[in-house]
Design a protein around this motif. Structure first.
Motif, short mmCIF file in Angstrom:
data_model
loop_
_atom_site.label_atom_id
_atom_site.label_comp_id
_atom_site.label_asym_id
_atom_site.label_seq_id
_atom_site.Cartn_x
_atom_site.Cartn_y
_atom_site.Cartn_z
N VAL A 62 -3.05 4.17 -8.71
CA VAL A 62 -2.59 3.25 -9.75
C VAL A 62 -1.95 4.04 -10.89
N VAL A 63 -2.62 5.15 -11.28
CA VAL A 63 -2.10 6.01 -12.34
C VAL A 63 -0.76 6.62 -11.92
N ALA A 64 -0.67 7.01 -10.64
CA ALA A 64 0.54 7.66 -10.14
C ALA A 64 1.65 6.68 -9.80
N GLY A 65 1.32 5.40 -9.70
CA GLY A 65 2.32 4.42 -9.32
C GLY A 65 2.69 4.50 -7.86
N VAL A 66 1.71 4.85 -7.02
CA VAL A 66 1.93 5.01 -5.57
C VAL A 66 0.96 4.10 -4.82
N GLY A 67 1.42 3.45 -3.78
CA GLY A 67 0.52 2.71 -2.90
C GLY A 67 0.30 1.26 -3.25
N SER A 68 1.02 0.73 -4.22
CA SER A 68 0.93 -0.70 -4.56
C SER A 68 -0.51 -1.15 -4.82
N GLY A 69 -1.22 -0.38 -5.63
CA GLY A 69 -2.56 -0.78 -6.03
C GLY A 69 -3.67 -0.39 -5.07
N LYS A 70 -3.36 0.28 -3.96
CA LYS A 70 -4.39 0.70 -3.01
C LYS A 70 -5.23 1.83 -3.60
N THR A 71 -6.47 1.95 -3.12
CA THR A 71 -7.30 3.08 -3.51
C THR A 71 -6.86 4.32 -2.74
N LEU A 72 -7.28 5.48 -3.20
CA LEU A 72 -6.86 6.74 -2.59
C LEU A 72 -7.25 6.81 -1.12
N THR A 73 -8.41 6.27 -0.77
CA THR A 73 -8.90 6.35 0.61
C THR A 73 -8.11 5.46 1.57
N ASN A 74 -7.28 4.57 1.05
CA ASN A 74 -6.51 3.67 1.91
C ASN A 74 -5.05 4.06 2.04
N LEU A 75 -4.72 5.26 1.54
CA LEU A 75 -3.34 5.74 1.66
C LEU A 75 -3.23 6.74 2.81
N SER A 76 -2.10 6.75 3.46
CA SER A 76 -1.84 7.74 4.50
C SER A 76 -1.78 9.14 3.88
N ALA A 77 -1.81 10.16 4.71
CA ALA A 77 -1.73 11.53 4.21
C ALA A 77 -0.43 11.75 3.45
N ALA A 78 0.68 11.24 3.97
CA ALA A 78 1.97 11.41 3.31
C ALA A 78 1.98 10.73 1.95
N ALA A 79 1.38 9.53 1.87
CA ALA A 79 1.34 8.80 0.60
C ALA A 79 0.44 9.50 -0.41
N ARG A 80 -0.66 10.09 0.06
CA ARG A 80 -1.55 10.81 -0.87
C ARG A 80 -0.88 12.09 -1.39
N ILE A 81 -0.07 12.71 -0.57
CA ILE A 81 0.69 13.88 -1.05
C ILE A 81 1.63 13.45 -2.17
N ARG A 82 2.34 12.33 -1.96
CA ARG A 82 3.22 11.82 -3.01
C ARG A 82 2.43 11.47 -4.27
N CYS A 83 1.25 10.91 -4.07
CA CYS A 83 0.38 10.54 -5.19
C CYS A 83 0.03 11.76 -6.02
N PHE A 84 -0.39 12.84 -5.37
CA PHE A 84 -0.78 14.05 -6.09
C PHE A 84 0.43 14.70 -6.76
N GLU A 85 1.57 14.63 -6.13
CA GLU A 85 2.77 15.19 -6.75
C GLU A 85 3.16 14.42 -8.00
N GLN A 86 2.96 13.10 -7.98
CA GLN A 86 3.21 12.29 -9.18
C GLN A 86 2.17 12.58 -10.25
N LEU A 87 0.90 12.68 -9.85
CA LEU A 87 -0.17 12.96 -10.81
C LEU A 87 0.02 14.31 -11.49
N ALA A 88 0.50 15.28 -10.72
CA ALA A 88 0.68 16.63 -11.26
C ALA A 88 1.71 16.67 -12.38
#
Length: 330
Positions: free
Chosen positions: A208-234
């Motif tokens: 939610v903070v990163a604006g990735v995954g349309s409101g999904k929790t971290l555990t419900n994102l694919s590996a590729a989506a979580r990589i994008r999430c961490f890149e946005q968070l960084a």
């Protein structure tokens, strides 16, 4: 035939290797253990029934403690485990990740416990992103359903050798954030901090903070989506990940993040101690220079090594948790 568990090996991975070594396909091995079909071995990762423990102790010559050490049961970070899911859409998480380069380096490829965490997006050894699917058929890991006598690093759906999967790149800033989060979790688990639950909740809401995954929790994102999430968070301030009502815990989180992780913090502590020693010791009494970061690291590890409190196979940060925060300015 007995099979020795590998460092940080997941129980299901060891069971699949045990089955293969004894000439039994994983799907059939479920019957040997009295389990049903489906994700039988993955479920054992979370809880091993007494009858299975007894059978494995007798027939596989493995201690109950060794079996327990391979499971994910009773972990404080359980909410961060990727959910058990046989089939998942393109943008949803699967239950297991892997590093192709680790498989290449392994004498017998095996799955690590740390790969089950949603906060893991890259391999700390090879620096590449983790994968959660077969690149050939896009299916998730399903070694438990393999009906043929084939090692578990071959896709159970299409037979693709997962060691051949292309390397996934991850930005350095995202990998640094991942390492810092891992270090923070270890310190707080070691201290038995009551704030660990709050930290886990914040991590779950990271998309939610990163604006990735349309409101999904971290555990419900694919590996590729979580990589994008961490890149946005960084690219954002870390305050929302490390803030909390416990000022001491928040202080430690900031120290680890500012130093770039545990290794950086140890180096800064060593630098502080070295400057303090030199300023307080007359020149004629000074001893030859020593590698203080290495000495500190060795001392901290030896003084309070408690591998039962963290994920096996990782570098241990527990001694760091017993230190009080120090000013890092000289």
């Amino acid at each position: 035939m007995a099979i020795e568990p590998r460092p940080d090996e997941l129980l299901s991975s060891w069971l699949h290797r045990l089955a293969f070594a004894n000439g039994v396909a994983p799907r059939s091995f479920a019957g040997v253990l009295g389990r049903g079909e489906g994700m039988w071995s993955a479920r054992l990762d979370l809880q091993v029934p007494h009858d299975v423990t007894t059978l494995l102790k007798q027939q596989a010559a493995v201690a109950a403690e060794a079996l327990s050490a391979m499971t994910m049961a009773g972990q404080v970070l359980t909410p961060l485990l990727l959910p058990l899911r046989e089939n998942a859409g393109r943008n949803r998480s699967t239950w297991m990740q892997y590093c192709p380069l680790c498989f290449v380096a392994d004498e017998a490829p095996y799955f690590r416990r740390r790969w089950r965490l949603a906060t893991r997006i890259s391999c700390l050894v090879h620096g590449c992103g983790l994968r959660d699917r077969c690149p050939a058929c896009r299916s998730g890991i399903a070694s438990f359903g393999q009906s043929e006598l084939i090692p578990q690093h071959f896709c159970a759906r299409c037979g693709f050798d997962l060691r051949r999967a292309a390397k996934v790149s991850v930005k350095a800033a995202a990998r640094l954030l991942e390492r810092c989060i891992d270090d923070i979790c270890k310190v707080e688990m070691a201290k038995g901090s009551t704030m660990i639950g709050s930290l886990v909740s914040r991590l779950l809401r990271a998309p939610v903070v990163a604006g990735v995954g349309s409101g999904k929790t971290l555990t419900n994102l694919s590996a590729a989506a979580r990589i994008r999430c961490f890149e946005q968070l960084a690219a954002k301030p870390y305050d929302r990940l490390v803030a909390g009502n416990d000022t001491a815990a928040a202080h430690w989180r900031h120290l680890i993040l500012d130093a770039g992780g545990h290794d950086g913090l140890v180096a800064r502590l060593a630098d502080f101690m070295e400057k303090d020693r030199r300023s307080a010791t007359p020149e004629r009494f000074r001893l030859p220079d020593a590698d203080l970061p290495a000495l500190l690291e060795a001392y901290l590890r030896v003084m309070a090594l408690r591998p039962d409190r963290v994920f096996a196979g990782e570098r241990d940060l527990l001694p760091l948790a017993d230190l009080e925060p120090l000013p890092l300015q000289s």
